[in-house]
Design a protein around this motif. Structure first.
Motif, PDB file in Angstrom:
ATOM      1  N   TYR A 224      65.363  17.105  65.247  1.00  0.00           N
ATOM      2  CA  TYR A 224      64.567  17.634  66.341  1.00  0.00           C
ATOM      3  C   TYR A 224      64.200  19.081  66.047  1.00  0.00           C
ATOM      4  O   TYR A 224      65.061  19.895  65.711  1.00  0.00           O
ATOM      5  N   THR A 225      62.928  19.395  66.162  1.00  0.00           N
ATOM      6  CA  THR A 225      62.501  20.775  65.969  1.00  0.00           C
ATOM      7  C   THR A 225      62.140  21.428  67.295  1.00  0.00           C
ATOM      8  O   THR A 225      62.220  22.638  67.425  1.00  0.00           O
ATOM      9  N   THR A 226      61.738  20.640  68.266  1.00  0.00           N
ATOM     10  CA  THR A 226      61.437  21.161  69.595  1.00  0.00           C
ATOM     11  C   THR A 226      62.394  20.495  70.570  1.00  0.00           C
ATOM     12  O   THR A 226      62.409  19.273  70.690  1.00  0.00           O
ATOM     13  N   TYR A 227      63.183  21.316  71.238  1.00  0.00           N
ATOM     14  CA  TYR A 227      64.195  20.764  72.132  1.00  0.00           C
ATOM     15  C   TYR A 227      64.522  21.760  73.235  1.00  0.00           C
ATOM     16  O   TYR A 227      64.197  22.942  73.143  1.00  0.00           O
ATOM     17  N   ARG A 228      65.193  21.252  74.260  1.00  0.00           N
ATOM     18  CA  ARG A 228      65.756  22.056  75.349  1.00  0.00           C
ATOM     19  C   ARG A 228      67.208  21.637  75.489  1.00  0.00           C
ATOM     20  O   ARG A 228      67.530  20.454  75.374  1.00  0.00           O
ATOM     21  N   ALA A 229      68.064  22.598  75.798  1.00  0.00           N
ATOM     22  CA  ALA A 229      69.478  22.280  75.991  1.00  0.00           C
ATOM     23  C   ALA A 229      70.068  23.241  77.014  1.00  0.00           C
ATOM     24  O   ALA A 229      69.627  24.386  77.138  1.00  0.00           O
ATOM     25  N   ALA A 230      71.052  22.751  77.735  1.00  0.00           N
ATOM     26  CA  ALA A 230      71.770  23.565  78.722  1.00  0.00           C
ATOM     27  C   ALA A 230      73.179  23.010  78.841  1.00  0.00           C
ATOM     28  O   ALA A 230      73.484  21.924  78.334  1.00  0.00           O
ATOM     29  N   GLU A 231      74.026  23.760  79.542  1.00  0.00           N
ATOM     30  CA  GLU A 231      75.416  23.356  79.661  1.00  0.00           C
ATOM     31  C   GLU A 231      75.994  23.831  80.991  1.00  0.00           C
ATOM     32  O   GLU A 231      75.712  24.943  81.438  1.00  0.00           O
ATOM     33  N   ASN A 232      76.786  22.978  81.599  1.00  0.00           N
ATOM     34  CA  ASN A 232      77.598  23.335  82.764  1.00  0.00           C
ATOM     35  C   ASN A 232      79.061  23.134  82.395  1.00  0.00           C
ATOM     36  O   ASN A 232      79.401  22.155  81.725  1.00  0.00           O
ATOM     37  N   VAL A 233      79.929  24.042  82.854  1.00  0.00           N
ATOM     38  CA  VAL A 233      81.371  23.868  82.694  1.00  0.00           C
ATOM     39  C   VAL A 233      82.028  24.092  84.047  1.00  0.00           C
ATOM     40  O   VAL A 233      81.476  24.764  84.923  1.00  0.00           O
ATOM     41  N   ALA A 234      83.195  23.499  84.211  1.00  0.00           N
ATOM     42  CA  ALA A 234      83.956  23.657  85.456  1.00  0.00           C
ATOM     43  C   ALA A 234      85.407  23.298  85.190  1.00  0.00           C
ATOM     44  O   ALA A 234      85.734  22.669  84.184  1.00  0.00           O
ATOM     45  N   GLN A 235      86.248  23.691  86.131  1.00  0.00           N
ATOM     46  CA  GLN A 235      87.632  23.227  86.129  1.00  0.00           C
ATOM     47  C   GLN A 235      88.011  22.918  87.568  1.00  0.00           C
ATOM     48  O   GLN A 235      87.585  23.596  88.493  1.00  0.00           O
ATOM     49  N   ALA A 236      88.754  21.845  87.739  1.00  0.00           N
ATOM     50  CA  ALA A 236      89.176  21.410  89.072  1.00  0.00           C
ATOM     51  C   ALA A 236      90.464  20.616  88.925  1.00  0.00           C
ATOM     52  O   ALA A 236      90.844  20.214  87.828  1.00  0.00           O
ATOM     53  N   SER A 237      91.117  20.387  90.050  1.00  0.00           N
ATOM     54  CA  SER A 237      92.380  19.650  90.043  1.00  0.00           C
ATOM     55  C   SER A 237      92.328  18.501  91.032  1.00  0.00           C
ATOM     56  O   SER A 237      91.564  18.537  91.994  1.00  0.00           O
ATOM     57  N   GLY A 238      93.152  17.499  90.785  1.00  0.00           N
ATOM     58  CA  GLY A 238      93.304  16.400  91.719  1.00  0.00           C
ATOM     59  C   GLY A 238      92.356  15.243  91.463  1.00  0.00           C
ATOM     60  O   GLY A 238      91.457  15.312  90.629  1.00  0.00           O
ATOM     61  N   GLU A 239      92.601  14.165  92.211  1.00  0.00           N
ATOM     62  CA  GLU A 239      91.802  12.950  92.044  1.00  0.00           C
ATOM     63  C   GLU A 239      90.338  13.155  92.396  1.00  0.00           C
ATOM     64  O   GLU A 239      89.475  12.428  91.924  1.00  0.00           O
ATOM     65  N   SER A 240      90.053  14.136  93.256  1.00  0.00           N
ATOM     66  CA  SER A 240      88.667  14.382  93.652  1.00  0.00           C
ATOM     67  C   SER A 240      87.989  15.417  92.752  1.00  0.00           C
ATOM     68  O   SER A 240      86.924  15.934  93.095  1.00  0.00           O
ATOM     69  N   ALA A 241      88.571  15.709  91.590  1.00  0.00           N
ATOM     70  CA  ALA A 241      88.022  16.711  90.675  1.00  0.00           C
ATOM     71  C   ALA A 241      86.544  16.466  90.337  1.00  0.00           C
ATOM     72  O   ALA A 241      85.761  17.420  90.328  1.00  0.00           O
ATOM     73  N   PRO A 242      86.114  15.214  90.079  1.00  0.00           N
ATOM     74  CA  PRO A 242      84.694  15.012  89.793  1.00  0.00           C
ATOM     75  C   PRO A 242      83.795  15.386  90.977  1.00  0.00           C
ATOM     76  O   PRO A 242      82.752  16.022  90.784  1.00  0.00           O
ATOM     77  N   ASP A 243      84.194  15.004  92.183  1.00  0.00           N
ATOM     78  CA  ASP A 243      83.397  15.332  93.370  1.00  0.00           C
ATOM     79  C   ASP A 243      83.342  16.845  93.581  1.00  0.00           C
ATOM     80  O   ASP A 243      82.281  17.408  93.868  1.00  0.00           O
ATOM     81  N   ILE A 244      84.492  17.494  93.446  1.00  0.00           N
ATOM     82  CA  ILE A 244      84.563  18.946  93.608  1.00  0.00           C
ATOM     83  C   ILE A 244      83.648  19.624  92.584  1.00  0.00           C
ATOM     84  O   ILE A 244      82.903  20.551  92.902  1.00  0.00           O
ATOM     85  N   THR A 245      83.695  19.147  91.356  1.00  0.00           N
ATOM     86  CA  THR A 245      82.904  19.730  90.278  1.00  0.00           C
ATOM     87  C   THR A 245      81.416  19.600  90.544  1.00  0.00           C
ATOM     88  O   THR A 245      80.669  20.576  90.456  1.00  0.00           O
ATOM     89  N   VAL A 246      80.962  18.404  90.891  1.00  0.00           N
ATOM     90  CA  VAL A 246      79.533  18.208  91.142  1.00  0.00           C
ATOM     91  C   VAL A 246      79.092  19.038  92.345  1.00  0.00           C
ATOM     92  O   VAL A 246      78.033  19.677  92.312  1.00  0.00           O
ATOM     93  N   ASP A 247      79.908  19.082  93.389  1.00  0.00           N
ATOM     94  CA  ASP A 247      79.568  19.912  94.560  1.00  0.00           C
ATOM     95  C   ASP A 247      79.457  21.382  94.167  1.00  0.00           C
ATOM     96  O   ASP A 247      78.531  22.074  94.618  1.00  0.00           O
ATOM     97  N   MET A 248      80.387  21.879  93.351  1.00  0.00           N
ATOM     98  CA  MET A 248      80.327  23.275  92.899  1.00  0.00           C
ATOM     99  C   MET A 248      79.044  23.522  92.120  1.00  0.00           C
ATOM    100  O   MET A 248      78.373  24.541  92.319  1.00  0.00           O
ATOM    101  N   TRP A 249      78.712  22.619  91.216  1.00  0.00           N
ATOM    102  CA  TRP A 249      77.499  22.794  90.414  1.00  0.00           C
ATOM    103  C   TRP A 249      76.253  22.781  91.291  1.00  0.00           C
ATOM    104  O   TRP A 249      75.351  23.584  91.085  1.00  0.00           O
ATOM    105  N   LEU A 250      76.200  21.881  92.254  1.00  0.00           N
ATOM    106  CA  LEU A 250      75.012  21.806  93.112  1.00  0.00           C
ATOM    107  C   LEU A 250      74.907  23.017  94.037  1.00  0.00           C
ATOM    108  O   LEU A 250      73.799  23.382  94.449  1.00  0.00           O
ATOM    109  N   ASP A 251      76.025  23.652  94.350  1.00  0.00           N
ATOM    110  CA  ASP A 251      76.016  24.849  95.191  1.00  0.00           C
ATOM    111  C   ASP A 251      75.667  26.120  94.409  1.00  0.00           C
ATOM    112  O   ASP A 251      75.499  27.180  95.005  1.00  0.00           O
ATOM    113  N   SER A 252      75.588  26.004  93.099  1.00  0.00           N
ATOM    114  CA  SER A 252      75.271  27.138  92.233  1.00  0.00           C
ATOM    115  C   SER A 252      73.847  26.982  91.702  1.00  0.00           C
ATOM    116  O   SER A 252      73.522  25.971  91.077  1.00  0.00           O
ATOM    117  N   GLU A 253      73.018  27.980  91.949  1.00  0.00           N
ATOM    118  CA  GLU A 253      71.613  27.868  91.555  1.00  0.00           C
ATOM    119  C   GLU A 253      71.432  27.572  90.069  1.00  0.00           C
ATOM    120  O   GLU A 253      70.669  26.677  89.697  1.00  0.00           O
TER     121      GLU A 253
END
Length: 155
Positions: free
Chosen positions: A92-121
């Protein structure tokens, strides 16, 4: 001064940590949950779903593992290197890329993570961005789950 011996030891340590993580584990379910939540959100925004790519998953998992072990600071250090691993495999010579990182605890970690990401512009912009491929990596250590999501698109 460059010391190749230290790099060899660091690379071996990383390989040992990653090899112990090669089997499907319960934390992999968190990766799927995040992917599903992100695609549900994208559908609500009339955006196309993101397709999981195995190499992006591997790269994201390794970064999450390195953050968990403190081999790299929590964050985006080395992002260009992670993208180059993918680019080295494809032409690939023309591309776009980005990255999100997070840390969370507990069984609801995925939900917490997605909510945090969506609350951050900036994180939400990545989620809503013009990407077609993604890789999500999760790694749990001492009760904390570290997440990395890489977004990618090419022309």
């Amino acid at each position: 001064m460059h010391n190749a011996g230290n790099e060899d030891t660091e690379e071996q340590d990383t390989k040992e940590k990653v090899s112990s993580y090669d089997e499907f584990t319960p934390v992999h379910i968190y990766e799927i949950e995040i992917w599903e939540h992100i695609n549900e959100y994208r559908a609500q925004m009339s955006l196309s779903p993101l397709e999981l790519h195995p190499l992006l998953i591997d790269v994201a998992r390794e970064h999450s593992m390195k953050m968990a072990y403190g081999d790299v600071p929590f964050g985006h250090d080395g992002f260009e290197d992670r993208v180059s691993i993918f680019l080295d495999r494809f032409s690939y010579t023309t591309y776009r890329a980005a990255e999100n990182v997070a840390q969370a605890s507990g069984e609801s970690a995925p939900d917490i993570t997605v909510d945090m990401w969506l609350d951050s512009e900036g994180h939400r912009e990545n989620i809503e961005g013009p990407y077609s491929l993604t890789g999500i990596g999760a790694f749990e250590r001492d009760g904390t789950v570290y997440f990395t999501q890489i977004f990618f698109d090419y022309e």
